[in-house]
Design a protein around this motif. Structure first.
Motif, mmCIF file in Angstrom:
data_model
loop_
_atom_site.group_PDB
_atom_site.id
_atom_site.type_symbol
_atom_site.label_atom_id
_atom_site.label_comp_id
_atom_site.label_asym_id
_atom_site.label_seq_id
_atom_site.Cartn_x
_atom_site.Cartn_y
_atom_site.Cartn_z
ATOM 1 N N ALA A 1 -13.268 -28.583 -19.826
ATOM 2 C CA ALA A 1 -13.805 -28.177 -20.615
ATOM 3 C C ALA A 1 -14.825 -30.025 -21.799
ATOM 4 C CB ALA A 1 -13.869 -27.362 -21.366
ATOM 5 N N VAL A 2 -13.795 -30.771 -22.400
ATOM 6 C CA VAL A 2 -14.073 -31.832 -22.840
ATOM 7 C C VAL A 2 -14.612 -32.805 -22.037
ATOM 8 C CG1 VAL A 2 -12.881 -33.207 -24.368
ATOM 9 C CG2 VAL A 2 -11.935 -31.273 -24.270
ATOM 10 N N VAL A 3 -14.848 -32.431 -21.206
ATOM 11 C CA VAL A 3 -14.969 -33.726 -20.507
ATOM 12 C C VAL A 3 -16.591 -33.770 -19.942
ATOM 13 C CG1 VAL A 3 -15.437 -34.824 -17.737
ATOM 14 C CG2 VAL A 3 -13.681 -34.746 -19.336
ATOM 15 N N GLU A 4 -17.158 -31.730 -19.447
ATOM 16 C CA GLU A 4 -17.832 -31.270 -19.780
ATOM 17 C C GLU A 4 -19.419 -31.325 -21.181
ATOM 18 O OE1 GLU A 4 -19.853 -27.031 -19.541
ATOM 19 O OE2 GLU A 4 -18.117 -27.448 -17.854
ATOM 20 N N LEU A 5 -18.102 -31.071 -22.220
ATOM 21 C CA LEU A 5 -19.432 -31.059 -23.153
ATOM 22 C C LEU A 5 -19.415 -32.879 -23.547
ATOM 23 C CD1 LEU A 5 -17.475 -28.544 -25.230
ATOM 24 C CD2 LEU A 5 -19.503 -28.210 -24.707
ATOM 25 N N ALA A 6 -18.512 -33.004 -23.025
ATOM 26 C CA ALA A 6 -19.023 -34.596 -23.715
ATOM 27 C C ALA A 6 -20.263 -35.720 -22.917
ATOM 28 C CB ALA A 6 -17.583 -35.786 -23.323
ATOM 29 N N GLU A 7 -19.816 -35.206 -21.388
ATOM 30 C CA GLU A 7 -20.851 -35.968 -20.716
ATOM 31 C C GLU A 7 -22.946 -34.804 -21.073
ATOM 32 O OE1 GLU A 7 -19.600 -34.838 -17.075
ATOM 33 O OE2 GLU A 7 -19.489 -36.829 -16.191
ATOM 34 N N GLU B 1 -3.699 -39.528 -21.964
ATOM 35 C CA GLU B 1 -4.249 -41.025 -21.253
ATOM 36 C C GLU B 1 -5.154 -40.402 -20.032
ATOM 37 O OE1 GLU B 1 -2.050 -44.218 -20.248
ATOM 38 O OE2 GLU B 1 -1.019 -43.939 -21.694
ATOM 39 N N PRO B 2 -4.359 -39.495 -19.362
ATOM 40 C CA PRO B 2 -5.678 -39.398 -18.169
ATOM 41 C C PRO B 2 -6.828 -38.961 -18.280
ATOM 42 C CG PRO B 2 -3.273 -38.825 -17.530
ATOM 43 C CD PRO B 2 -3.323 -38.360 -18.743
ATOM 44 N N LEU B 3 -6.853 -37.930 -19.842
ATOM 45 C CA LEU B 3 -7.981 -37.261 -20.304
ATOM 46 C C LEU B 3 -9.346 -38.481 -20.919
ATOM 47 C CD1 LEU B 3 -10.220 -35.399 -21.748
ATOM 48 C CD2 LEU B 3 -8.534 -34.635 -23.428
ATOM 49 N N ARG B 4 -8.493 -39.958 -21.545
ATOM 50 C CA ARG B 4 -8.761 -40.961 -21.530
ATOM 51 C C ARG B 4 -9.398 -41.365 -20.950
ATOM 52 N NH1 ARG B 4 -4.860 -44.599 -23.276
ATOM 53 N NH2 ARG B 4 -5.705 -45.506 -21.448
ATOM 54 N N ASP B 5 -8.802 -41.587 -20.108
ATOM 55 C CA ASP B 5 -9.157 -42.779 -18.610
ATOM 56 C C ASP B 5 -10.411 -42.297 -18.003
ATOM 57 O OD1 ASP B 5 -7.649 -43.845 -18.710
ATOM 58 O OD2 ASP B 5 -6.070 -43.842 -17.914
ATOM 59 N N ARG B 6 -10.735 -40.527 -17.894
ATOM 60 C CA ARG B 6 -11.592 -39.882 -17.263
ATOM 61 C C ARG B 6 -12.889 -39.970 -18.323
ATOM 62 N NH1 ARG B 6 -10.282 -34.387 -16.209
ATOM 63 N NH2 ARG B 6 -12.797 -33.458 -15.515
ATOM 64 N N ARG C 1 1.976 -44.845 -36.006
ATOM 65 C CA ARG C 1 2.255 -43.681 -36.663
ATOM 66 C C ARG C 1 0.566 -43.668 -37.769
ATOM 67 N NH1 ARG C 1 7.375 -43.371 -39.677
ATOM 68 N NH2 ARG C 1 6.128 -41.107 -40.112
ATOM 69 N N ASN C 2 0.324 -44.683 -37.874
ATOM 70 C CA ASN C 2 -0.918 -44.321 -39.330
ATOM 71 C C ASN C 2 -2.161 -45.239 -38.626
ATOM 72 O OD1 ASN C 2 -0.224 -46.791 -40.374
ATOM 73 N ND2 ASN C 2 0.248 -46.164 -41.917
ATOM 74 N N GLU C 3 -2.372 -45.307 -37.536
ATOM 75 C CA GLU C 3 -3.481 -46.299 -36.882
ATOM 76 C C GLU C 3 -4.275 -45.905 -35.776
ATOM 77 O OE1 GLU C 3 -4.334 -51.311 -35.011
ATOM 78 O OE2 GLU C 3 -3.107 -50.462 -36.631
ATOM 79 N N LEU C 4 -6.039 -45.935 -36.331
ATOM 80 C CA LEU C 4 -6.741 -45.421 -35.082
ATOM 81 C C LEU C 4 -6.948 -46.205 -34.609
ATOM 82 C CD1 LEU C 4 -8.721 -42.847 -36.682
ATOM 83 C CD2 LEU C 4 -6.517 -42.134 -35.911
ATOM 84 N N ALA C 5 -7.063 -46.288 -33.033
ATOM 85 C CA ALA C 5 -7.867 -46.801 -31.751
ATOM 86 C C ALA C 5 -8.896 -46.710 -31.211
ATOM 87 C CB ALA C 5 -6.878 -47.270 -30.380
ATOM 88 N N VAL C 6 -9.930 -47.536 -31.658
ATOM 89 C CA VAL C 6 -11.061 -46.942 -30.767
ATOM 90 C C VAL C 6 -11.332 -46.854 -29.386
ATOM 91 C CG1 VAL C 6 -13.765 -46.756 -30.906
ATOM 92 C CG2 VAL C 6 -12.080 -46.725 -32.778
ATOM 93 N N THR C 7 -11.941 -46.840 -28.300
ATOM 94 C CA THR C 7 -12.155 -47.563 -27.047
ATOM 95 C C THR C 7 -13.388 -46.880 -26.808
ATOM 96 O OG1 THR C 7 -9.932 -47.125 -26.693
ATOM 97 C CG2 THR C 7 -10.959 -47.891 -24.674
ATOM 98 N N GLU C 8 -13.823 -48.070 -26.596
ATOM 99 C CA GLU C 8 -15.338 -47.741 -25.662
ATOM 100 C C GLU C 8 -15.662 -48.562 -23.922
ATOM 101 O OE1 GLU C 8 -18.877 -48.138 -28.147
ATOM 102 O OE2 GLU C 8 -17.977 -48.742 -29.537
ATOM 103 N N PRO C 9 -17.025 -47.506 -23.476
ATOM 104 C CA PRO C 9 -16.587 -48.015 -22.345
ATOM 105 C C PRO C 9 -16.069 -49.254 -22.003
ATOM 106 C CG PRO C 9 -17.854 -46.338 -22.962
ATOM 107 C CD PRO C 9 -16.908 -46.398 -24.017
#
Length: 74
Positions: free
Chosen positions: A29-35, A47-52, A66-74
């Motif tokens: 559902a998350v992948v479908e909505l993002a697409e 991780e598997p969801l992130r990779d998809r 503990r308190n840092e966000l990582a932004v990953t762009e394709p």
């Protein structure tokens, strides 16, 4: 706990919207909505969801440490 639940409920009902999906599995559902463009970013540490998502050109935010966000762009 009651205050936290009340705040969570208020956030969910006042700042979020419900969208329908055909998927029966949450990750699908998350992948479908993002697409479909329902989300500009997806926040997950799964991780598997992130990779998809990255394979489908969806930007992902995850927790690093503990308190840092990582932004990953394709």
């Amino acid at each position: 706990e009651g205050v936290a639940a009340s705040v969570g409920f208020d956030l969910a009902t006042e700042r979020c919207r419900i969208v329908d999906t055909e998927a029966s599995y949450a990750d699908d559902a998350v992948v479908e909505l993002a697409e479909r463009g329902e989300a500009d970013w997806v926040v997950t540490n799964d991780e598997p969801l992130r990779d998809r998502l990255l394979e489908r050109d969806v930007r992902v935010i995850g927790l690093r440490g503990r308190n840092e966000l990582a932004v990953t762009e394709p």
